[in-house]
Design a protein around this motif. Structure first.
Motif, PDB file in Angstrom:
ATOM      1  N   GLN B 316     141.442  78.803  17.700  1.00  0.00           N
ATOM      2  CA  GLN B 316     141.856  80.101  18.243  1.00  0.00           C
ATOM      3  C   GLN B 316     140.910  80.542  19.364  1.00  0.00           C
ATOM      4  OE1 GLN B 316     143.786  83.211  16.425  1.00  0.00           O
ATOM      5  NE2 GLN B 316     145.308  81.593  16.412  1.00  0.00           N
ATOM      6  N   LEU B 317     139.623  80.357  19.092  1.00  0.00           N
ATOM      7  CA  LEU B 317     138.614  80.777  20.070  1.00  0.00           C
ATOM      8  C   LEU B 317     138.784  80.018  21.385  1.00  0.00           C
ATOM      9  CD1 LEU B 317     136.280  82.794  19.819  1.00  0.00           C
ATOM     10  CD2 LEU B 317     134.745  80.834  19.579  1.00  0.00           C
ATOM     11  N   ILE B 318     139.011  78.711  21.281  1.00  0.00           N
ATOM     12  CA  ILE B 318     139.172  77.896  22.488  1.00  0.00           C
ATOM     13  C   ILE B 318     140.401  78.359  23.263  1.00  0.00           C
ATOM     14  CG2 ILE B 318     139.694  75.580  23.331  1.00  0.00           C
ATOM     15  CD1 ILE B 318     138.058  74.525  20.900  1.00  0.00           C
ATOM     16  N   GLU B 319     141.494  78.593  22.534  1.00  0.00           N
ATOM     17  CA  GLU B 319     142.723  79.000  23.207  1.00  0.00           C
ATOM     18  C   GLU B 319     142.581  80.393  23.829  1.00  0.00           C
ATOM     19  OE1 GLU B 319     145.930  77.237  21.463  1.00  0.00           O
ATOM     20  OE2 GLU B 319     147.463  78.392  22.505  1.00  0.00           O
ATOM     21  N   VAL B 320     141.910  81.290  23.120  1.00  0.00           N
ATOM     22  CA  VAL B 320     141.654  82.627  23.675  1.00  0.00           C
ATOM     23  C   VAL B 320     140.846  82.500  24.960  1.00  0.00           C
ATOM     24  CG1 VAL B 320     140.328  84.746  23.311  1.00  0.00           C
ATOM     25  CG2 VAL B 320     141.866  83.926  21.523  1.00  0.00           C
ATOM     26  N   ALA B 321     139.816  81.648  24.927  1.00  0.00           N
ATOM     27  CA  ALA B 321     138.976  81.483  26.121  1.00  0.00           C
ATOM     28  C   ALA B 321     139.806  80.975  27.299  1.00  0.00           C
ATOM     29  CB  ALA B 321     137.834  80.508  25.811  1.00  0.00           C
ATOM     30  N   ILE B 322     140.688  80.005  27.036  1.00  0.00           N
ATOM     31  CA  ILE B 322     141.519  79.448  28.113  1.00  0.00           C
ATOM     32  C   ILE B 322     142.400  80.538  28.735  1.00  0.00           C
ATOM     33  CG2 ILE B 322     143.469  77.907  28.596  1.00  0.00           C
ATOM     34  CD1 ILE B 322     142.291  75.980  26.521  1.00  0.00           C
ATOM     35  N   PHE B 323     143.088  81.297  27.880  1.00  0.00           N
ATOM     36  CA  PHE B 323     144.045  82.267  28.415  1.00  0.00           C
ATOM     37  C   PHE B 323     143.362  83.477  29.041  1.00  0.00           C
ATOM     38  CE2 PHE B 323     147.092  79.713  26.138  1.00  0.00           C
ATOM     39  CZ  PHE B 323     148.185  79.762  26.984  1.00  0.00           C
ATOM     40  N   VAL B 324     142.227  83.867  28.475  1.00  0.00           N
ATOM     41  CA  VAL B 324     141.511  84.988  29.088  1.00  0.00           C
ATOM     42  C   VAL B 324     140.957  84.563  30.450  1.00  0.00           C
ATOM     43  CG1 VAL B 324     139.461  86.448  28.885  1.00  0.00           C
ATOM     44  CG2 VAL B 324     141.007  86.201  26.944  1.00  0.00           C
ATOM     45  N   ALA B 325     140.478  83.322  30.548  1.00  0.00           N
ATOM     46  CA  ALA B 325     139.969  82.829  31.830  1.00  0.00           C
ATOM     47  C   ALA B 325     141.103  82.765  32.858  1.00  0.00           C
ATOM     48  CB  ALA B 325     139.336  81.452  31.653  1.00  0.00           C
ATOM     49  N   LEU B 326     142.277  82.273  32.429  1.00  0.00           N
ATOM     50  CA  LEU B 326     143.427  82.230  33.339  1.00  0.00           C
ATOM     51  C   LEU B 326     143.811  83.643  33.790  1.00  0.00           C
ATOM     52  CD1 LEU B 326     145.761  79.562  31.675  1.00  0.00           C
ATOM     53  CD2 LEU B 326     144.626  79.391  33.897  1.00  0.00           C
ATOM     54  N   ALA B 327     143.780  84.577  32.842  1.00  0.00           N
ATOM     55  CA  ALA B 327     144.120  85.966  33.172  1.00  0.00           C
ATOM     56  C   ALA B 327     143.141  86.522  34.205  1.00  0.00           C
ATOM     57  CB  ALA B 327     144.113  86.822  31.900  1.00  0.00           C
ATOM     58  N   ALA B 328     141.861  86.258  33.994  1.00  0.00           N
ATOM     59  CA  ALA B 328     140.851  86.759  34.930  1.00  0.00           C
ATOM     60  C   ALA B 328     141.065  86.163  36.317  1.00  0.00           C
ATOM     61  CB  ALA B 328     139.451  86.415  34.408  1.00  0.00           C
ATOM     62  N   LEU B 329     141.360  84.870  36.355  1.00  0.00           N
ATOM     63  CA  LEU B 329     141.605  84.214  37.645  1.00  0.00           C
ATOM     64  C   LEU B 329     142.804  84.848  38.350  1.00  0.00           C
ATOM     65  CD1 LEU B 329     141.021  81.783  39.566  1.00  0.00           C
ATOM     66  CD2 LEU B 329     142.744  80.530  38.256  1.00  0.00           C
ATOM     67  N   LEU B 330     143.873  85.086  37.602  1.00  0.00           N
ATOM     68  CA  LEU B 330     145.075  85.675  38.198  1.00  0.00           C
ATOM     69  C   LEU B 330     144.801  87.087  38.713  1.00  0.00           C
ATOM     70  CD1 LEU B 330     147.763  84.446  35.667  1.00  0.00           C
ATOM     71  CD2 LEU B 330     147.668  83.888  38.091  1.00  0.00           C
ATOM     72  N   ILE B 331     143.986  87.846  37.985  1.00  0.00           N
ATOM     73  CA  ILE B 331     143.665  89.209  38.430  1.00  0.00           C
ATOM     74  C   ILE B 331     142.874  89.150  39.736  1.00  0.00           C
ATOM     75  CG2 ILE B 331     142.320  91.280  37.872  1.00  0.00           C
ATOM     76  CD1 ILE B 331     144.875  91.169  36.292  1.00  0.00           C
ATOM     77  N   VAL B 332     141.938  88.204  39.813  1.00  0.00           N
ATOM     78  CA  VAL B 332     141.148  88.069  41.047  1.00  0.00           C
ATOM     79  C   VAL B 332     142.070  87.706  42.221  1.00  0.00           C
ATOM     80  CG1 VAL B 332     139.418  86.649  42.204  1.00  0.00           C
ATOM     81  CG2 VAL B 332     138.993  87.504  39.897  1.00  0.00           C
ATOM     82  N   LEU B 333     142.977  86.749  41.985  1.00  0.00           N
ATOM     83  CA  LEU B 333     143.907  86.353  43.048  1.00  0.00           C
ATOM     84  C   LEU B 333     144.808  87.523  43.441  1.00  0.00           C
ATOM     85  CD1 LEU B 333     144.954  82.784  41.838  1.00  0.00           C
ATOM     86  CD2 LEU B 333     143.436  83.377  43.739  1.00  0.00           C
ATOM     87  N   ALA B 334     145.262  88.269  42.441  1.00  0.00           N
ATOM     88  CA  ALA B 334     146.124  89.417  42.726  1.00  0.00           C
ATOM     89  C   ALA B 334     145.362  90.464  43.537  1.00  0.00           C
ATOM     90  CB  ALA B 334     146.642  90.023  41.423  1.00  0.00           C
ATOM     91  N   ALA B 335     144.091  90.673  43.199  1.00  0.00           N
ATOM     92  CA  ALA B 335     143.285  91.661  43.919  1.00  0.00           C
ATOM     93  C   ALA B 335     143.122  91.247  45.381  1.00  0.00           C
ATOM     94  CB  ALA B 335     141.918  91.810  43.247  1.00  0.00           C
ATOM     95  N   ARG B 336     142.904  89.944  45.590  1.00  0.00           N
ATOM     96  CA  ARG B 336     142.769  89.468  46.978  1.00  0.00           C
ATOM     97  C   ARG B 336     144.066  89.667  47.738  1.00  0.00           C
ATOM     98  NH1 ARG B 336     139.834  83.737  47.202  1.00  0.00           N
ATOM     99  NH2 ARG B 336     140.784  83.853  49.238  1.00  0.00           N
ATOM    100  N   ARG B 337     145.174  89.415  47.055  1.00  0.00           N
ATOM    101  CA  ARG B 337     146.478  89.584  47.682  1.00  0.00           C
ATOM    102  C   ARG B 337     146.730  91.063  48.019  1.00  0.00           C
ATOM    103  NH1 ARG B 337     150.835  87.772  50.515  1.00  0.00           N
ATOM    104  NH2 ARG B 337     152.729  88.753  49.791  1.00  0.00           N
ATOM    105  N   VAL B 338     146.401  91.927  47.065  1.00  0.00           N
ATOM    106  CA  VAL B 338     146.650  93.359  47.266  1.00  0.00           C
ATOM    107  C   VAL B 338     145.836  93.888  48.452  1.00  0.00           C
ATOM    108  CG1 VAL B 338     146.143  95.623  46.279  1.00  0.00           C
ATOM    109  CG2 VAL B 338     147.432  93.963  44.957  1.00  0.00           C
ATOM    110  N   SER B 339     144.616  93.378  48.610  1.00  0.00           N
ATOM    111  CA  SER B 339     143.793  93.888  49.703  1.00  0.00           C
ATOM    112  C   SER B 339     144.372  93.506  51.058  1.00  0.00           C
ATOM    113  CB  SER B 339     142.360  93.363  49.562  1.00  0.00           C
ATOM    114  OG  SER B 339     142.347  91.966  49.749  1.00  0.00           O
ATOM    115  N   ARG B 340     145.298  92.527  51.072  1.00  0.00           N
ATOM    116  CA  ARG B 340     145.906  92.139  52.346  1.00  0.00           C
ATOM    117  C   ARG B 340     147.309  92.707  52.526  1.00  0.00           C
ATOM    118  NH1 ARG B 340     143.764  86.891  51.282  1.00  0.00           N
ATOM    119  NH2 ARG B 340     145.811  86.265  50.587  1.00  0.00           N
ATOM    120  N   LEU B 341     147.854  93.346  51.507  1.00  0.00           N
ATOM    121  CA  LEU B 341     149.223  93.876  51.621  1.00  0.00           C
ATOM    122  C   LEU B 341     149.256  95.079  52.554  1.00  0.00           C
ATOM    123  CD1 LEU B 341     150.620  93.727  47.990  1.00  0.00           C
ATOM    124  CD2 LEU B 341     151.219  92.292  49.917  1.00  0.00           C
ATOM    125  N   THR B 342     150.437  95.341  53.117  1.00  0.00           N
ATOM    126  CA  THR B 342     150.561  96.483  54.019  1.00  0.00           C
ATOM    127  C   THR B 342     151.586  97.464  53.484  1.00  0.00           C
ATOM    128  OG1 THR B 342     152.247  95.334  55.276  1.00  0.00           O
ATOM    129  CG2 THR B 342     149.982  95.173  56.031  1.00  0.00           C
TER     130      THR B 342
END
Lengths: 311, 342
Positions: B316-342
């Protein structure tokens, strides 16, 4: 007094399309300026650049003397009503005002409530249930309650009926007259703008074509009607600085010209222009009669900067 | 900001809570009747009495445990399909949270032009979305955490009847929280990319399922499996239902198995393991046909690779770590995208 909005060689590109190019203009503080141009001329892009929603690809823009990109302190002094006057649909009018108060350090919520009351807009109603005119008024109130030094309105009356349009513009003029707010208002409705505005900026195919005080521009442009003339000879009339538009029939020539002094030649019947005639003449002749408006207004910034990029 | 964010998302929260209430209304009565049967059949007592040495097959044949295994088989036969219905309902909650709360977070603004309203007020767009993402993720974590506990309780009888907790890992425990955070982040990211809600919903739906399936199929490789050698010849009572009683009870997750001949060569790894009664009972048809048919080569011993049920929380711990890491990565990518939106 420094200009409220000043751009130098400003350019913005989306993909391969230039939304704005070589845009050099200065909007003096205290003016109510009309921003005019066909669809796609770059009006919205200019506004978005001014509120920092987009960054320029070239040139510079200064709003109230500051660069707008990531400038929250500046945004507190700028009111912006985006196209289609967006509001949260499931918020009530009162909740929209609370939103404005929560998101801005300077927000006169008492004034905003009083203004909506005066306009008989029900505060407890969801914005999606308000009429188009009322929605536009809520959006304008949100911007006005910031007590902005500069107010940017992107086609705020586009979706309104003529009555609501007139009322909107009247209340707008009333509101800004008190504080001496500088206003930049884009619209396709030239008749409305002639009544409301004292400054004119015409954008055409991503470039500034005309800029100047409304009354001065109207005063220096004239319509001349006279006997037929060869098209190549029409610009040699004494007093004519530039021919904006010429149309010829077999017997008669009609010119819309920019004058440098009174036209005394008795061959020509001289009449005043309306804003609509003048703007349409410029828009129909994009190459012919470009006014070097910015160079005359902003001392020192001569001409438009050459970016050396082809469209 | 808190009031604003709450005001903007409360409708979604209520919607998700209503959905959760409906699912709870289905799952709880099912679960109660399952738990009641689990106790009434004597399974609760007999599974609790199983010792680790019995479950690992170390001790001598235990008649009580053999009876328990038969009961467990009957229980799973009776309640297994019902349990799956409830489990699938629970399985959809993280995805539903992501679809309802995540996809709208940016895309609803950009779709209706309200981003031009809020991004030109006195807070940065980064702060605006940080507040929204913070609140939505907190609510998503609380809701999915509650459901993870509900799922854990619901699946106890099935897990202890031999299915094992690792096999059901998708439906209960801590993973639902990580899935929900990932679904929200994926919704935010796709919403920022497409700037409209419908394509973001489609992309989140397929993206979520694809990643979940991929990680699920990789799950057996999270840790190196343990190895166990099993004989072929068994007391008929011990393998009454085709495999050793303790193997049916211990909840180990089988990763792979193979049959070996006397020289230590793999005979086949495709048909699993071979368990033959010895001496042969009077009615042999019940047992593995390969035990009596001369068409099949002789098998000397079986080897099984497995993860013991005790590794459940590690997995469970390993799977939680994988999905939380993926979530964090997606949030970072989304933030970069949002900063470029008009």
């Amino acid at each position: 007094m420094s200009p409220a909005l000043e751009t130098t060689g400003l350019a913005k590109r989306y993909g391969h399309v230039w939304a704005l190019r070589d845009c050099t203009l200065a909007l003096p503080a205290g003016r109510v300026a009309a921003l005019v141009g066909p669809n796609g001329a770059g009006k919205s892009t200019l506004m978005h650049l001014a509120v920092g929603l987009v960054r320029p690809d070239a040139g510079s823009i200064r709003v109230l003397g500051q660069a707008p990109a990531n400038n929250i302190a500046l945004l507190a002094r700028v009111g912006f009503v985006a196209q289609d006057t967006p509001l949260f649909r499931d918020f009530t009018a009162a909740e929209m005002l609370t939103l404005g108060a929560r998101l801005n350090r300077r927000f006169d919520i008492a004034y905003a409530r009083e203004r909506l009351d005066r306009l008989a807009i029900p505060l407890g109603r969801r914005t999606c249930k308000l009429s188009g005119g009322q929605q536009a008024q809520v959006a304008l109130t949100l911007a006005l309650a910031k007590r902005p030094d500069l107010l940017l309105l992107d086609e705020p009356v586009a979706s309104l009926d003529p009555l609501a349009r007139r009322e909107f513009l009247q209340t707008l003029m009333g509101a800004v007259a008190e504080d001496g707010t500088t206003v930049l208002l884009s619209s396709h409705l030239l008749g409305d703008l002639e009544r409301a505005c004292d400054y004119l900026i015409v954008l055409h195919t991503a470039r500034v074509q005309v800029a100047g005080a409304m009354d001065a521009l109207l005063a220096e442009h004239r319509v001349l009607v006279g006997p037929h003339r060869e098209p190549s000879k029409v610009d040699r009339i004494p007093g004519v600085a530039a021919v904006v538009q010429a149309s010829h029939t077999e017997k008669q020539t009609t010119l819309l010209v920019r004058t440098s002094r009174a036209i005394l030649d008795p061959q020509w019947t001289v009449s005043e222009v309306t804003l609509e005639d003048m703007v349409l003449a410029y828009l129909a002749n994009s190459g012919a009669g470009r006014l070097p408006g910015p160079t005359r207004l902003a001392s020192g910034t001569a001409g438009t900067a050459d970016l050396g990029v082809s469209a | 900001m808190m009031w604003l964010t709450w005001r903007q998302h409360r409708g979604q929260f209520l919607f998700v809570l209503a959905g959760l209430a409906v699912i709870t209304a289905v799952v709880v009565p099912f679960g109660l009747s399952m738990h009641r049967a689990f106790v009434e059949m004597g399974l609760a007592d007999c599974t609790a009495a199983l010792s680790p040495s019995v479950l690992s097959g170390a001790g001598p044949a235990d008649p009580a445990a053999i009876r328990c295994a038969d009961l467990a088989d009957e229980f799973v036969f009776q309640y297994g399909s019902r349990a799956v219905i409830g489990g699938v309902l629970l399985l959809m909650i993280p995805l539903a949270i992501g679809l309802v709360m995540g996809t709208q977070l940016v895309a609803d603004d950009t779709d209706h032009g309200t981003h031009r309203l809020v991004w030109t007020q006195g807070v940065t767009r980064q702060r605006w979305y940080a507040a929204k993402i913070g609140l939505v993720c907190a609510v998503a974590a609380v809701i999915s955490g509650a459901y993870g506990l509900l799922g854990y309780w619901y699946l106890i009888p099935i897990a202890r009847s031999g299915a094992g907790r690792i096999m059901l890992s998708d439906m209960h425990g801590a993973t639902p929280v990580a899935y929900a955070l990932f679904a929200v982040a994926l919704g935010v990211f796709t919403g920022a990319m497409w700037r409209k809600v419908p394509p973001a919903i489609a992309a989140t739906l397929f993206g979520f399922i694809a990643v979940r399936v991929a990680v699920r199929s990789a799950r057996p490789n999270f840790l190196p499996p343990l190895e166990r050698t099993l004989p072929v010849q068994w007391d008929p009572a011990e393998i009454a239902f085709g495999s050793p009683y303790w193997l049916r009870l211990n909840g180990d997750l089988e990763v792979a198995s193979a049959e070996y001949d006397a020289a230590g060569r793999v005979i086949t790894s495709e048909t699993g393991m071979r368990f033959c009664p010895s001496p042969s009972p009077s009615t042999p048809s019940y047992f593995d046909l390969r035990c009596t048919s001369p068409d099949f080569p002789l098998v000397d011993y079986n080897v099984m690779l497995f993860h013991p049920d005790s590794r459940f929380w590690t997995f469970q711990l390993i799977e939680v770590a994988i999905f939380v890491a993926l979530a964090a990565l997606l949030i970072v990518l989304a933030a970069r995208r949002v900063s470029r939106l008009t």
